[in-house]
Design a protein around this motif. Sequence first.
Motif, PDB file in Angstrom:
ATOM      1  N   THR A 186      56.635  57.256  28.076  1.00 52.76           N
ATOM      2  CA  THR A 186      57.231  58.358  28.819  1.00 52.76           C
ATOM      3  C   THR A 186      57.404  59.555  27.903  1.00 52.76           C
ATOM      4  OG1 THR A 186      58.985  58.931  30.396  1.00 52.76           O
ATOM      5  CG2 THR A 186      59.656  57.790  28.373  1.00 52.76           C
ATOM      6  N   THR A 187      57.722  60.692  28.496  1.00 56.90           N
ATOM      7  CA  THR A 187      58.015  61.925  27.780  1.00 56.90           C
ATOM      8  C   THR A 187      58.825  62.796  28.723  1.00 56.90           C
ATOM      9  OG1 THR A 187      57.056  63.725  26.465  1.00 56.90           O
ATOM     10  CG2 THR A 187      55.911  63.132  28.509  1.00 56.90           C
ATOM     11  N   HIS A 188      59.128  64.014  28.306  1.00 54.78           N
ATOM     12  CA  HIS A 188      59.833  64.934  29.194  1.00 54.78           C
ATOM     13  C   HIS A 188      59.025  65.096  30.476  1.00 54.78           C
ATOM     14  CE1 HIS A 188      61.827  68.465  30.767  1.00 54.78           C
ATOM     15  NE2 HIS A 188      62.722  68.423  29.781  1.00 54.78           N
ATOM     16  N   TRP A 189      59.689  65.062  31.622  1.00 58.63           N
ATOM     17  CA  TRP A 189      58.971  65.076  32.903  1.00 58.63           C
ATOM     18  C   TRP A 189      58.105  66.325  33.058  1.00 58.63           C
ATOM     19  CZ3 TRP A 189      59.877  69.107  36.273  1.00 58.63           C
ATOM     20  CH2 TRP A 189      61.053  69.839  36.088  1.00 58.63           C
ATOM     21  N   VAL A 190      58.507  67.425  32.435  1.00 62.67           N
ATOM     22  CA  VAL A 190      57.709  68.649  32.537  1.00 62.67           C
ATOM     23  C   VAL A 190      56.335  68.459  31.905  1.00 62.67           C
ATOM     24  CG1 VAL A 190      57.545  71.038  31.730  1.00 62.67           C
ATOM     25  CG2 VAL A 190      59.699  70.193  32.673  1.00 62.67           C
ATOM     26  N   ALA A 191      56.275  67.632  30.865  1.00 68.55           N
ATOM     27  CA  ALA A 191      55.029  67.448  30.119  1.00 68.55           C
ATOM     28  C   ALA A 191      54.289  66.177  30.494  1.00 68.55           C
ATOM     29  CB  ALA A 191      55.334  67.441  28.621  1.00 68.55           C
ATOM     30  N   ALA A 192      54.778  65.434  31.467  1.00 70.15           N
ATOM     31  CA  ALA A 192      54.184  64.133  31.792  1.00 70.15           C
ATOM     32  C   ALA A 192      52.740  64.259  32.262  1.00 70.15           C
ATOM     33  CB  ALA A 192      55.024  63.424  32.848  1.00 70.15           C
ATOM     34  N   ASP A 193      52.460  65.224  33.129  1.00 72.87           N
ATOM     35  CA  ASP A 193      51.082  65.395  33.616  1.00 72.87           C
ATOM     36  C   ASP A 193      50.140  65.776  32.477  1.00 72.87           C
ATOM     37  OD1 ASP A 193      51.845  64.737  36.160  1.00 72.87           O
ATOM     38  OD2 ASP A 193      51.985  66.808  36.872  1.00 72.87           O
TER      39      ASP A 193
END
Length: 312
Positions: free
Chosen positions: A121-128
């Motif tokens: 996982t990572t910050h949701w903003v950078a997930a894509d």
Amino acid sequence: MHTVAVLALDQVIPFDLSTPIEVFTRARLPDGRPGYQVRVCAARQETDAGSFTLRTPWGLDGLGGADTVIVPGTADPAAPLDPAVRDALRAAAEDGTRIASICSGTFPLAATGLLDGLRATTHWVAADLLAAAYPAVEVDPAVLYVDNGHILTSAGAAAGLDLCLHMIRKDYGSAVAADAARLSVMPLEREGGQAQFIVHDYAPTPRGSSLEPLLAWLQDNLAGDLTLADIAAHAGTSTRTLIRRFREQTGTTPLQWLHRARIRQAQHLLETTHHTVERIGAQVGFGSPTAFRDRFRKTTGVSPHSYRRAFS
């Protein structure tokens, strides 16, 4: 003593860098000794940290011999990874070192290939962006952190704190982690919907909130056969209002909070006493040993006996 090496890359995010430093340096064992030695490492003597320049006492050689390496996030997650950093992280992984990332630190970790075939996982903003850049990584943007054993990743900002506390619990048990959580002033237990093995190390007690006296009463009465109506009556409110206030201030329901508090107390008793599992289940308010075992396994992913073997 457990050694933690925190790797400062160029454009490191100061919050992500400071989180593991503060959490691990403050962790104390029951006898008062420090649980961790922390090294701050970098590829060069000076590192760009945005609003200031960081001078680190350790180079990449500081990763060698560490028990845990943590990669904080950077302001530019798409920046190419220094080959020397890549090689140092791979060498650490080959030596069996636990490696964890915070926020966008998942990107340089993914660039080493260590996350290939793993969930992360990572910050949701950078997930894509992470999923597009590293298709071999199974990206889950809906969780606070993912623990793959020796490779761990966390979401943004405060999720790095959740991950650090999780690692302390794995290293030294829930009592030490709970103390570290209190020092870190973690007042709320957050619902992340995560499916991986995540055990928060203490029941949430929102300091200064209107629920604080009620939560203290619940903590003192875990062994009682409490219903939602009992809790509402003690709080002097309706069950509907009680549920709303719990949702607002703890992110969960009264009975879910109570179940979690009981399991946390059971963990403590399993670690610190020789009481039987049946006795501990009764002490924390479960009506039958079967109900206790089922709830314990559902919450922690292991049986009470397995937990005791691992953490006592």
